[in-house]
Design a protein around this motif. Structure first.
Motif, short mmCIF file in Angstrom:
data_model
loop_
_atom_site.label_atom_id
_atom_site.label_comp_id
_atom_site.label_asym_id
_atom_site.label_seq_id
_atom_site.Cartn_x
_atom_site.Cartn_y
_atom_site.Cartn_z
N GLY A 9 0.83 -1.21 0.00
CA GLY A 9 0.00 0.00 0.00
C GLY A 9 0.86 1.25 0.00
O GLY A 9 0.44 2.34 0.41
N ASP A 33 2.42 -1.91 -4.46
CA ASP A 33 1.06 -1.37 -4.52
C ASP A 33 0.35 -1.98 -5.74
O ASP A 33 0.98 -2.29 -6.75
CB ASP A 33 1.08 0.17 -4.65
CG ASP A 33 -0.19 0.81 -4.12
OD1 ASP A 33 -0.14 1.48 -3.09
OD2 ASP A 33 -1.27 0.61 -4.76
N LEU A 34 -0.94 -2.11 -5.60
CA LEU A 34 -1.78 -2.53 -6.72
C LEU A 34 -1.66 -1.52 -7.85
O LEU A 34 -1.69 -1.85 -9.02
CB LEU A 34 -3.23 -2.61 -6.23
CG LEU A 34 -4.27 -3.30 -7.08
CD1 LEU A 34 -3.86 -4.74 -7.38
CD2 LEU A 34 -5.62 -3.31 -6.35
N ALA A 58 1.98 -5.14 -6.94
CA ALA A 58 1.62 -6.35 -6.19
C ALA A 58 0.20 -6.22 -5.67
O ALA A 58 -0.21 -5.14 -5.23
CB ALA A 58 2.58 -6.54 -5.01
N ASN A 59 -0.50 -7.34 -5.74
CA ASN A 59 -1.84 -7.41 -5.16
C ASN A 59 -1.74 -8.23 -3.88
O ASN A 59 -1.40 -9.42 -3.92
CB ASN A 59 -2.80 -8.07 -6.15
CG ASN A 59 -4.22 -8.09 -5.63
OD1 ASN A 59 -4.48 -7.82 -4.44
ND2 ASN A 59 -5.17 -8.40 -6.48
N LEU A 61 -3.80 -9.58 -2.22
CA LEU A 61 -4.78 -10.65 -2.11
C LEU A 61 -4.46 -11.83 -3.03
O LEU A 61 -5.23 -12.77 -3.11
CB LEU A 61 -6.18 -10.11 -2.45
CG LEU A 61 -6.64 -8.98 -1.52
CD1 LEU A 61 -8.00 -8.45 -1.94
CD2 LEU A 61 -6.69 -9.47 -0.09
N ALA A 87 -1.38 -1.91 3.08
CA ALA A 87 -2.57 -1.89 2.22
C ALA A 87 -3.81 -2.16 3.07
O ALA A 87 -3.82 -3.06 3.90
CB ALA A 87 -2.43 -2.94 1.11
N LYS A 176 -10.24 -4.48 11.16
CA LYS A 176 -9.05 -3.94 11.83
C LYS A 176 -8.88 -4.55 13.22
O LYS A 176 -7.76 -4.74 13.69
CB LYS A 176 -9.12 -2.41 11.92
CG LYS A 176 -8.90 -1.71 10.57
CD LYS A 176 -7.53 -2.01 9.97
CE LYS A 176 -7.18 -1.06 8.83
NZ LYS A 176 -5.93 -1.43 8.13
P1 NAD Z 1 -4.63 5.09 0.82
O1 NAD Z 1 -5.91 4.73 0.15
O2 NAD Z 1 -4.03 6.41 0.58
O3 NAD Z 1 -3.55 3.97 0.48
C1 NAD Z 1 -3.87 2.62 0.35
C2 NAD Z 1 -3.02 2.05 -0.77
O4 NAD Z 1 -3.27 0.64 -0.82
C3 NAD Z 1 -3.38 2.62 -2.15
O5 NAD Z 1 -2.22 3.10 -2.79
C4 NAD Z 1 -3.97 1.42 -2.91
O6 NAD Z 1 -3.65 1.42 -4.28
C5 NAD Z 1 -3.31 0.26 -2.19
N1 NAD Z 1 -4.07 -0.98 -2.33
C6 NAD Z 1 -5.44 -1.13 -2.29
N2 NAD Z 1 -5.76 -2.42 -2.50
C7 NAD Z 1 -4.59 -3.09 -2.68
C8 NAD Z 1 -4.27 -4.45 -2.95
N3 NAD Z 1 -5.23 -5.38 -3.09
N4 NAD Z 1 -2.97 -4.78 -3.07
C9 NAD Z 1 -1.99 -3.85 -2.95
N5 NAD Z 1 -2.23 -2.55 -2.70
C10 NAD Z 1 -3.52 -2.18 -2.57
O7 NAD Z 1 -4.88 4.82 2.38
P2 NAD Z 1 -4.19 5.43 3.67
O8 NAD Z 1 -5.16 6.35 4.29
O9 NAD Z 1 -2.80 5.87 3.40
O10 NAD Z 1 -4.19 4.11 4.59
C11 NAD Z 1 -3.06 3.27 4.75
C12 NAD Z 1 -3.40 2.26 5.85
O11 NAD Z 1 -3.72 2.96 7.06
C13 NAD Z 1 -4.61 1.39 5.54
O12 NAD Z 1 -4.40 0.09 6.07
C14 NAD Z 1 -5.73 2.07 6.28
O13 NAD Z 1 -6.78 1.18 6.56
C15 NAD Z 1 -4.99 2.52 7.53
N6 NAD Z 1 -5.61 3.62 8.29
C16 NAD Z 1 -5.86 4.84 7.71
C17 NAD Z 1 -6.42 5.86 8.49
C18 NAD Z 1 -6.71 7.23 7.92
O14 NAD Z 1 -7.25 8.06 8.65
N7 NAD Z 1 -6.38 7.49 6.66
C19 NAD Z 1 -6.70 5.63 9.82
C20 NAD Z 1 -6.44 4.38 10.37
C21 NAD Z 1 -5.87 3.38 9.59
#
Ligand code: NAD
Length: 275
Positions: A9, A33-34, A58-59, A61, A87, A176
């Protein structure tokens, strides 16, 4: 010597910031990242600033996709020392329209209006898969490089909603909670082979995933955004940079006797009862 750190991610808002900070410590960063373009863009920025990074599609899943990514990582940087399972995310199909079920909701036929009874199992499954399976599978693949070596660890990303579920998002909260629970399980399971496992539990960070939930188009707060700020003793959203200190600590030698912890980074949200 710099370690090899794999971050999933890594094209996203929070993990790209963590990646840049880890790169500044002299580590080699594999950004998975996907969305390959997003990962490559972050890698280019890191390299331009004197760091060492590659962007890899990379996925999380799909095992085959992760095995292919591992080959790329191993040939560029050698064995993986640290894995950050970043991710994750929510999905609208696993989200209710209202925080509380009211009798009148049952008669609401507005398009898109969803009570608990309308939640789509596929949406729920998507969220559980992305957050939980998407943490488990990369760990199965990359932790094989770490077994029995020195200084290896895993950092998962949980969330505030794992401690106490947030209204409207039962799937994301449950998924989570599973990530936090798995962090403890894995810390125990890997304790004899020298792999520490910990997690961050970020509170509320304004990112693309939640921007429209928390702010209006003019930048003012939505009612939910306001409610969050009122429940956050420090009175603000987090900035991605707020994750850096804990990330460096949990990925570094300073935490060498720390395993199985989930650290809230939330401005006091989880400590506050609201009274
Ligand atoms: P974001 O959406 O900016 O980044 C997530 C990334 O994961 C994206 O680049 C997406 O392309 C990638 N992704 C999605 N599905 C995927 C897959 N199957 N394989 C590989 N990559 C994949 O999100 P973020 O806000 O930066 O969040 C990052 C982490 O922090 C996540 O786990 C999210 O749940 C967690 N989180 C975020 C917050 C918040 O307030 N933003 C709070 C708590 C936890």
């Amino acid at each position: 010597m710099g370690k090899t750190i794999v971050i999933t991610g890594a094209g996203g808002v929070l993990c790209s910031t963590m990646a840049e900070a880890l790169a500044k410590e002299g580590h080699n960063i594999a950004l998975l990242d996907l969305n390959k373009e997003a990962a490559v863009a972050v890698a280019e920025k890191v390299n331009k600033n004197g760091g060492s990074a590659i962007g890899v599609k990379a996925n999380v899943l799909e095992k085959d996709s992760l095995l292919q990514a591992k080959e790329e990582v191993n040939s560029a940087f050698g064995k993986c020392d640290i894995l950050v399972n970043g991710a994750g995310g929510n999905h609208p199909l696993g989200t209710t329209s209202n925080p509380f079920l009211q009798l009148e909701d049952l008669a609401n036929n507005d398009e898109g209006f969803k009570t608990f009874f309308d939640l789509d199992p596929q949406g729920i499954q998507f969220v559980f898969n992305l957050n939980f399976i998407g943490t488990l599978l990369p760990t199965q693949i990359f932790a094989q490089d770490m077994v029995g070596r020195e200084g290896c660890s895993i950092l998962n990303i949980s969330s505030m909603n794992a401690f106490t579920p947030l209204t409207k998002i039962p799937a994301y909260s449950g998924a989570k909670a599973a990530v936090s629970n798995f962090t403890q399980w894995l810390a125990v399971h890997f304790s004899k082979v020298n792999i520490r496992v910990n997690a961050l539990a970020p509170g509320f960070f304004l990112t693309e995933q939640n921007r429209t939930l928390l702010t209006n188009s003019d930048g003012s707060l939505t009612p939910r955004g306001n409610q969050i700020i009122e429940q956050t003793p420090m009175g603000k959203f987090g900035e991605p940079e707020d994750l850096i200190g804990t990330t460096l600590w949990l990925c570094g030698e300073g935490s060498s006797f720390v395993t199985g912890v989930v650290i809230p980074i939330d401005g006091g949200f989880s400590a506050y009862s609201g009274v």
